[in-house]
Every structure is written in C-alpha cells, then in structure tokens.
Motif scaffolding. Structure first.
Motif, PDB file in Angstrom:
ATOM      1  N   SER A 101     -11.982  27.203 -44.889  1.00 20.90           N
ATOM      2  CA  SER A 101     -13.044  27.727 -44.023  1.00 20.90           C
ATOM      3  C   SER A 101     -12.665  29.090 -43.435  1.00 20.90           C
ATOM      4  N   TYR A 153      -8.738   9.071 -39.952  1.00 16.50           N
ATOM      5  CA  TYR A 153      -8.840   9.797 -38.670  1.00 16.50           C
ATOM      6  C   TYR A 153      -7.471  10.022 -38.068  1.00 16.50           C
ATOM      7  N   GLU A 170     -16.334  19.460 -25.478  1.00 18.27           N
ATOM      8  CA  GLU A 170     -16.295  20.775 -26.118  1.00 18.27           C
ATOM      9  C   GLU A 170     -17.272  21.746 -25.474  1.00 18.27           C
ATOM     10  N   VAL A 216     -18.729  10.143 -30.102  1.00 15.03           N
ATOM     11  CA  VAL A 216     -19.270  11.451 -30.503  1.00 15.03           C
ATOM     12  C   VAL A 216     -19.802  12.202 -29.274  1.00 15.03           C
ATOM     13  N   SER A 276      -3.702  17.881 -37.779  1.00 16.05           N
ATOM     14  CA  SER A 276      -4.256  18.988 -36.972  1.00 16.05           C
ATOM     15  C   SER A 276      -3.270  19.403 -35.900  1.00 16.05           C
ATOM     16  N   LEU A 336     -16.912  13.755 -27.418  1.00 12.78           N
ATOM     17  CA  LEU A 336     -16.457  14.974 -28.112  1.00 12.78           C
ATOM     18  C   LEU A 336     -17.404  16.141 -27.827  1.00 12.78           C
ATOM     19  N   LEU A 361     -16.383  23.975 -40.077  1.00 14.45           N
ATOM     20  CA  LEU A 361     -14.960  24.107 -39.725  1.00 14.45           C
ATOM     21  C   LEU A 361     -14.586  25.551 -39.408  1.00 14.45           C
ATOM     22  N   TYR A 394     -13.682  16.414 -37.352  1.00 12.42           N
ATOM     23  CA  TYR A 394     -13.444  15.334 -38.310  1.00 12.42           C
ATOM     24  C   TYR A 394     -13.889  13.967 -37.783  1.00 12.42           C
ATOM     25  N   PRO A 395     -13.538  13.603 -36.509  1.00 13.13           N
ATOM     26  CA  PRO A 395     -13.974  12.287 -36.026  1.00 13.13           C
ATOM     27  C   PRO A 395     -15.495  12.102 -36.006  1.00 13.13           C
ATOM     28  N   ILE A 396     -16.257  13.220 -35.911  1.00  6.05           N
ATOM     29  CA  ILE A 396     -17.722  13.110 -35.890  1.00  6.05           C
ATOM     30  C   ILE A 396     -18.243  12.558 -37.217  1.00  6.05           C
ATOM     31  N   LEU A 397     -17.453  12.727 -38.280  1.00 10.24           N
ATOM     32  CA  LEU A 397     -17.828  12.133 -39.571  1.00 10.24           C
ATOM     33  C   LEU A 397     -17.986  10.620 -39.450  1.00 10.24           C
ATOM     34  N   GLY A 440     -14.896  25.651 -35.662  1.00  9.20           N
ATOM     35  CA  GLY A 440     -14.557  24.485 -34.846  1.00  9.20           C
ATOM     36  C   GLY A 440     -13.201  23.903 -35.209  1.00  9.20           C
ATOM     37  N   ASP A 441     -12.651  23.107 -34.278  1.00  8.48           N
ATOM     38  CA  ASP A 441     -11.366  22.441 -34.524  1.00  8.48           C
ATOM     39  C   ASP A 441     -11.548  21.287 -35.502  1.00  8.48           C
ATOM     40  N   LEU A 442     -10.584  21.128 -36.411  1.00  8.05           N
ATOM     41  CA  LEU A 442     -10.617  19.984 -37.330  1.00  8.05           C
ATOM     42  C   LEU A 442     -10.526  18.675 -36.542  1.00  8.05           C
ATOM     43  N   SER A 443      -9.690  18.682 -35.472  1.00  7.31           N
ATOM     44  CA  SER A 443      -9.494  17.455 -34.687  1.00  7.31           C
ATOM     45  C   SER A 443     -10.730  17.087 -33.875  1.00  7.31           C
ATOM     46  N   THR A 444     -11.668  18.045 -33.674  1.00  7.86           N
ATOM     47  CA  THR A 444     -12.931  17.730 -32.993  1.00  7.86           C
ATOM     48  C   THR A 444     -13.982  17.287 -33.998  1.00  7.86           C
ATOM     49  N   GLU A 470      -3.515  22.459 -33.204  1.00  8.48           N
ATOM     50  CA  GLU A 470      -4.691  22.293 -32.347  1.00  8.48           C
ATOM     51  C   GLU A 470      -4.321  21.476 -31.119  1.00  8.48           C
ATOM     52  N   ILE A 512      -5.836  13.672 -37.358  1.00 10.76           N
ATOM     53  CA  ILE A 512      -5.464  14.130 -36.009  1.00 10.76           C
ATOM     54  C   ILE A 512      -3.993  14.556 -36.001  1.00 10.76           C
TER      55      ILE A 512
END
Lengths: 139, 118
Positions: free
Chosen positions: B28, B81, A137, A130, B88, A133, A84, A93-96, A87-91, B94, B85
């Motif tokens: 972070s 999610y 990016e 994913v 964010s 994303l 983090l 987080y969804p990768i989780l 990187g953006d949280l909005s980018t 963001e 979003i």
C-alpha cells in the motif's frame, strides 16, 4: 496591526485542517474495509458452492464458482490495500471480522444452518469491537 | 481426517495469511491511484507476494472446506488476528493501544461465539 490576527487565523486553520482530514481519512479507510468484508463474504459463499462440487481430483477445483469467488476476493483485496495506504494494519485488519457476521447470515438464510442466541451474542460482540476501533481512531 | 492435523493446517494457514496482510501493508505504501501510473501497480512485488501468500492460505482453507463443515474450521481463523497484531507491533512498529486490544478481544470473542454450534 490588523494583518497580524488574520495571519494567526490562517495558521490556525492550517493546523486544524490536516487533523480533521486525518480523522475523515481514517473513517473512509474503515468504510472501505467494511465494503471489502461484504465482498469477502460473497466470495466465500461462491467458494463454498465450488468446494461442494469438487470430487477430489485437482482439476475439479477449477470450476466457475471458485473462479468467481477468487475474482471477488481479488476486488476485496484491492479495496483493502487502498484502505491500508492511510490506516494502521492493527486497526484495519480486525475490522475484517465483520465478515463473520455476513457469513453467519448467509449460512442461516442460504444454507439453512442454525443461528443460536450465542451466535447473535457473537454478532453483537463483533459490532462492539468494530465500534471501539472506529471511536478510538476518530477521537 | 484427524482433528489435530486440521488444527495444525489452520494455524499454518493463519500464519501465512498474516504474513500476506503484512505484505499488503508494504504494498500500500507504493500503491498509486493516478490513472496515468496505474500500470505501475503491476510491478509492485509486495502486492504480488501478498496475493500469493493469501492464495496459499486460501487454498489450504478450500482444501479443509471440502473435508469438513464450515462450522468446525471457522473459529480457528481468528488466530490470524493475533498473528497480524503481533506482526504490526514487531515489524511495522504500530502503536498497540488498549482500545485496539479491547476491540480485538470483542472481535475474536464474537468470531468464536458466531461459529460455535453446540
């Protein structure tokens, strides 16, 4: 006269370099999150094992499976926080969501739960998400 | 246990989890990876707040795991999610690009399809 073009080349390379390193940094962030999802899936496997052993009393929740699960969860959280940083949280987080793929594979192979064609479609859908994303990016 | 109550507990758990991930983003910014300063991370209050919120969220999920099969609870975790979003966008300011929304759609759809058992 000859020194001028050299200077302009230097400034060009200085301008390009941060852009490239940002791209590779984002890629590194995404890779860290992917590793974190594998750890989280492992942690959830341990937690499921631990939850099966509980009897209802609060003390029964403190067992080796759940403690191991929490430690692995902690490691995954550290990896996620490091990623983090750049990187953006909005980018990120969804990768989780990749976690769901590993969990469904564990459910299929270990807990012998069914893996239907709809489930496989779901795996493909998460991979598509994913990849979108990652591509957006990285330009 | 009542299905509606399970759903409500899951939504609460997701909201707490999303707040936790927001705290981890704050954490972070102050995170240091230098070996000599590594102990300073222990005094990172956002890190601890994030971990505690994750912990509360996780405890609620563990509690539900012990009551129900994995399959019923998992589709509901996708709500996190959406919360994340929104947070964010509102708090971290963001940029929410169309690619992020498209990716979010595919990932949430995938989560629901994976966890759906007829």
């Amino acid at each position: 006269m000859e020194s001028k073009p050299i200077k302009s080349k230097k400034t060009q390379s200085k301008r390009r370099f941060p852009v490239r390193s940002n791209k590779s940094r984002t890629r590194q962030c995404i890779l860290l999150v992917v590793i974190a999802t594998v750890l989280i899936a492992g942690a959830q496997f341990f937690l499921k094992k631990g939850a099966d052993l509980t009897t209802g009393s609060v003390l029964s929740y403190v067992n080796l499976w759940i403690i191991t699960g929490l430690v692995v969860y902690g490691l995954a959280t550290i990896l996620f926080v490091i990623s983090l940083k750049n990187g953006d949280l909005s980018t990120l987080y969804p990768i989780l969501g990749l976690n769901y793929i590993w969990v469904s594979l564990i459910a299929y192979f270990v807990f012998k739960e069914a893996l239907t064609s709809l489930n496989m479609l779901g795996i493909a859908s998460i991979v598509i998400g994913v990849v979108i994303l990652g591509r957006s990016e990285n330009g | 246990m009542d299905k509606l109550l399970i759903v409500l507990i899951m939504i609460l758990s997701c909201a707490i989890g999303a707040t936790g991930s927001l705290q981890l983003k704050f954490a972070s910014r102050k995170l240091t990876l230098k070996i000599k300063e590594i102990h300073k991370n222990l005094f990172n209050k956002h890190l601890w707040l994030g971990i505690i919120l994750y912990g509360i969220s996780l405890c609620l999920v563990i509690f539900l795991f012990s009551l129900e099969n994995l399959n019923i609870i998992y589709p509901l975790t996708s709500i996190t999610y959406i919360f994340t979003i929104v947070l964010s966008f509102l708090i971290l300011k963001e940029k929410i690009t169309k690619y992020k929304l498209l990716a979010l759609f595919f990932i949430v759809l995938g989560n629901v399809l994976i966890t759906y058992h007829a």
